[in-house]
Design a protein around this motif. Structure first.
Motif, short mmCIF file in Angstrom:
data_model
loop_
_atom_site.label_atom_id
_atom_site.label_comp_id
_atom_site.label_asym_id
_atom_site.label_seq_id
_atom_site.Cartn_x
_atom_site.Cartn_y
_atom_site.Cartn_z
N MET A 159 -9.57 1.37 3.93
CA MET A 159 -9.65 1.20 2.48
C MET A 159 -10.90 1.86 1.91
N THR A 186 1.92 2.11 -3.47
CA THR A 186 0.77 2.64 -4.22
C THR A 186 0.50 4.09 -3.85
N ARG A 220 0.83 -1.19 0.00
CA ARG A 220 0.00 0.00 0.00
C ARG A 220 0.87 1.25 0.00
#
Length: 348
Positions: free
Chosen positions: A61, A12, A9
């Motif tokens: 998320m 990203t 993550r």
């Protein structure tokens, strides 16, 4: 073997942050095109605030609804602010329309974080503004179509990932259930094999004797058959209440004429090894010491401390019963014993 590519993550978020910052750099590079730079800086500030909030590392998320609505509001405000300082009829404006890609990026992030409907609403507002401000023919030149494509693709990909994650959880649960079922079946098969082996060990000599005598058995042999039948019944109903010592004492009690009942209702399934042996040896000792006519041993499924309860009963004295029904009384308790689950002594 299927390979799985896992992207962290953090990586990203870093890529998304650099890509978002690139649009701001384009806006700074084209500051000589707008009528005034102050509104442009205000639009950049709004965009940066929304981007930082949307890419915050510790956020869940699924984007919160207030943040998603704020992003939609920013997507509506930025085109109005920047467009007010540009001349939409002057043709291609180059990097001065940086806000188109910026709004597309912000809505792509929103869609990726499981708010695709609001992301489509934000990019739809961008399309409406661009058509009114510059005309349909400029949508491709300004990059509006590309922004719409990115948001739609992100929404579809997010939905596909959600479905894949849900399917993966279902498959994992089904696999665990299948493994548990398979293990249970193997345990049942092993238990049956053990019981069959024990039954054959008990019954085979008598079966040979019956075969050799063509079924002509003496009274002693018939009594032995009845004892074997009771022993086989113990293997079915007694289950974990049996070890070598218990079997010997139960058979001895039956040979002297006592009725013995063993009932395992699952109260000692969690006992193994030495703990189980202590309980069973205590049970064998209790059966061997009593002279009761009827002995009942059963596991205590509802007790957290007692493993087995043993009760020994004696029939009423025939001499007392002959005096009359009112004096015959009930069965007398010769033994009452509770064998603890993890204790060396028993309560008698």
């Amino acid at each position: 073997m299927t390979g799985v590519v896992v992207v962290s993550r953090a990586l990203t978020l870093i890529v998304a942050a650099f890509f978002s910052g690139y649009h701001v750099l384009l806006g700074v590079y084209s500051l000589d095109t707008p009528h005034s730079a102050a509104p442009i800086f205000a639009a950049m500030g709004l965009y940066l605030v929304a981007t930082v909030a949307s890419l915050w590392p510790s956020s869940p998320m699924r984007m919160s609804l207030p943040l998603a609505l704020f992003n939609v509001g920013v997507s509506v405000a930025i085109p109005l602010i920047v467009g007010s300082q540009l001349d939409g009829s002057s043709g291609r404006l180059g990097y001065a329309t940086w806000y188109v890609a910026a709004v597309g990026t912000l809505m792509t992030i929103t869609a990726t974080r499981k708010r695709p409907q609001l992301a489509l609403l934000g990019v739809g507002a961008l399309v409406v503004h661009s058509v009114i401000w510059a005309g349909v023919g400029e949508l491709g030149h300004m990059g509006v179509i590309g922004s719409v494509v990115w948001v739609v693709a992100a929404g579809l990909l997010s939905r596909a990932l959600v479905k894949a994650s849900r399917d993966a959880r279902q498959y994992a649960r089904a696999e665990r259930e299948a493994s548990g079922w398979h293990a249970a079946q193997e345990a049942h098969l092993y238990e049956r094999q053990v019981r069959l082996t024990q039954t054959m060990r008990l019954a085979m000599p008598m079966l040979r004797r019956i075969s050799e005598s063509d079924g002509d058995l003496s009274e002693v042999d018939r009594q032995e058959c009845r004892l074997l039948e009771a022993a086989i019944r113990d293997e079915i109903r007694g289950r974990r209440l049996l070890n070598h010592a218990v079997r010997e004492q139960v058979m001895a009690a039956r040979r002297r004429g006592a009725s013995v009942t063993l009932l395992d209702e699952g109260g000692i399934d969690d006992l193994n090894g030495s703990e189980l042996e202590i309980v069973l040896n205590a049970l064998a000792t209790a059966i061997g010491r009593t002279n009761a006519d009827k002995i009942i041993a059963r596991t205590s499924a509802d007790s957290a401390t007692i493993a087995v309860t043993v009760v020994g009963l004696n029939s009423p004295d025939p001499a007392v019963s002959a005096l009359g029904p009112d004096l015959s009384g009930e069965e007398e308790v010769d033994l009452w014993m509770e064998i603890p689950r993890r204790a060396a002594t028993a309560v008698v």
